[in-house]
Design an enzyme around this catalytic site. Structure first.
Site, PDB file in Angstrom:
ATOM      1  N   HIS A 156       0.841  -1.200   0.000  1.00  0.00           N
ATOM      2  CA  HIS A 156       0.000   0.000   0.000  1.00  0.00           C
ATOM      3  C   HIS A 156       0.874   1.248   0.000  1.00  0.00           C
ATOM      4  CE1 HIS A 156       0.976   0.604   4.279  1.00  0.00           C
ATOM      5  NE2 HIS A 156       0.943  -0.712   4.327  1.00  0.00           N
TER       6      HIS A 156
ATOM      7  N   HIS B 292       8.072   7.287   5.270  1.00  0.00           N
ATOM      8  CA  HIS B 292       7.249   6.913   4.120  1.00  0.00           C
ATOM      9  C   HIS B 292       6.434   8.137   3.708  1.00  0.00           C
ATOM     10  CE1 HIS B 292       4.628   6.185   7.639  1.00  0.00           C
ATOM     11  NE2 HIS B 292       3.689   6.690   6.854  1.00  0.00           N
TER      12      HIS B 292
ATOM     13  N   HIS C  91       2.561   9.659   1.808  1.00  0.00           N
ATOM     14  CA  HIS C  91       1.183   9.407   1.379  1.00  0.00           C
ATOM     15  C   HIS C  91       0.921  10.329   0.205  1.00  0.00           C
ATOM     16  CE1 HIS C  91       0.117   6.882   4.848  1.00  0.00           C
ATOM     17  NE2 HIS C  91       1.032   7.620   5.463  1.00  0.00           N
TER      18      HIS C  91
ATOM     19  N   HIS D 147       5.983  11.167   6.341  1.00  0.00           N
ATOM     20  CA  HIS D 147       5.941  10.800   7.757  1.00  0.00           C
ATOM     21  C   HIS D 147       7.280  10.187   8.166  1.00  0.00           C
ATOM     22  CE1 HIS D 147       1.245  10.389   7.736  1.00  0.00           C
ATOM     23  NE2 HIS D 147       1.654  11.636   7.785  1.00  0.00           N
TER      24      HIS D 147
ATOM     25  N   THR E 226      -2.115   6.282  10.866  1.00  0.00           N
ATOM     26  CA  THR E 226      -3.192   6.644   9.927  1.00  0.00           C
ATOM     27  C   THR E 226      -3.644   5.477   9.058  1.00  0.00           C
ATOM     28  OG1 THR E 226      -1.621   7.401   8.245  1.00  0.00           O
ATOM     29  CG2 THR E 226      -2.385   9.045   9.847  1.00  0.00           C
ATOM     30  N   HIS E 227      -3.101   4.301   9.332  1.00  0.00           N
ATOM     31  CA  HIS E 227      -3.616   3.092   8.666  1.00  0.00           C
ATOM     32  C   HIS E 227      -3.562   1.961   9.680  1.00  0.00           C
ATOM     33  CE1 HIS E 227       0.458   1.535   8.318  1.00  0.00           C
ATOM     34  NE2 HIS E 227       0.828   2.684   7.782  1.00  0.00           N
TER      35      HIS E 227
END
Length: 262
Positions: A65, A95, A97, A120, A200-201
């Site tokens: 993802h 990582h 987004h 992040h 957030t995931h």
């Protein structure tokens, strides 16, 4: 890698995460929309101090993802201090987004304004806990620096990351990624917002003290397009690109966002 039981679209998308992860409806979920008129200046918030040893950069990995750059975190060679923290937090990974186009993609928003992407940089409380996985479940376990990325000029500091993506095109691929200092990607202005939130995931643990820099950095449309060229599928599977991987802002539920600046 095991098949993910969650995704960013369809029946396992963010609006359904609560079926598998009830904490998705918790009181401290992230991201949020930062409403600047409701933010409180906190004079006790110190400047953020990062000291990253480039030699701790280890590998870049396609995690289906997303992709992430992992760091050696056996000792305190790369740490975050200052801000709202009393101790030091050890660097674990960073990582990004992003969205399907440059006009959205950040997870946090500011007065409803979306940025093209969000970096992040993830750290864990190594003074109190013995591993990242232990810290990730504790309310004071993680510190994540968030940096907004705005489409515009190419960012030379980002290019080494972008160039490595071709070697991790498909899910589960890894490649060595050495000698990199992520502080290259932190804005010059030290102004930041801070609040208590979550990953957030999934697993969405409410273990994160967020440090969100007010000033964005830039990346070119070409650089951002490279993020979307990664595949969420393994080699040999029908190819599917990671076109977007951002969660929408969650309710604040009474939390106070603090600012290091007036």
């Amino acid at each position: 890698m095991a098949n993910l039981n969650w995704s960013y679209e369809g029946e396992n998308g963010p609006e359904h995460w609560s079926k598998l992860y009830p904490i998705a409806n918790g009181d401290n979920q992230s991201p949020i929309d930062i409403k600047t008129k409701e933010v409180k200046h906190d004079a006790s918030l110190k400047p953020i101090s990062v000291s990253y040893n480039p030699a701790t950069a280890k590998e870049i990995v396609n995690v289906s993802h997303n992709f992430q750059v992992n760091f050696e975190d056996k000792d305190n060679q790369s740490v975050l201090k200052g801000g709202p923290f009393t101790g030091s937090f050890r660097l674990r990974q960073f990582h990004f987004h992003w969205g399907t186009a440059d006009d959205h993609g950040s997870e946090h928003t500011v007065d409803g304004v979306k940025y093209s992407s969000e970096l992040h940089i993830v750290h864990w409380n190594s003074e109190k806990y013995s591993s990242f996985s232990e810290a990730a479940e504790k309310p004071d376990g993680l510190a994540i620096i968030a940096v907004f990325i705005k489409a515009g000029q190419a960012n030379p500091g980002l290019q080494k990351v972008i160039d490595a993506l071709s070697s991790i095109k498909t899910k589960g691929k890894k490649a060595p990624f050495a000698n990199f200092d992520p502080s290259l990607l932190i804005p010059q202005s030290s102004d930041y917002w801070s609040y208590h939130g979550s990953l957030t995931h999934p697993p969405l643990h409410e273990s994160v003290t967020w440090i969100i820099y007010r000033e964005p950095i830039s990346a070119s449309s070409e650089q951002l397009a490279k993020f979307r060229s990664l595949l969420s599928t393994a080699e040999g599977e029908k190819a599917s690109s990671i076109l977007h991987n951002h969660r929408l802002p969650q309710p604040l539920k009474g939390r106070q966002v603090k600012a290091s600046f007036k």
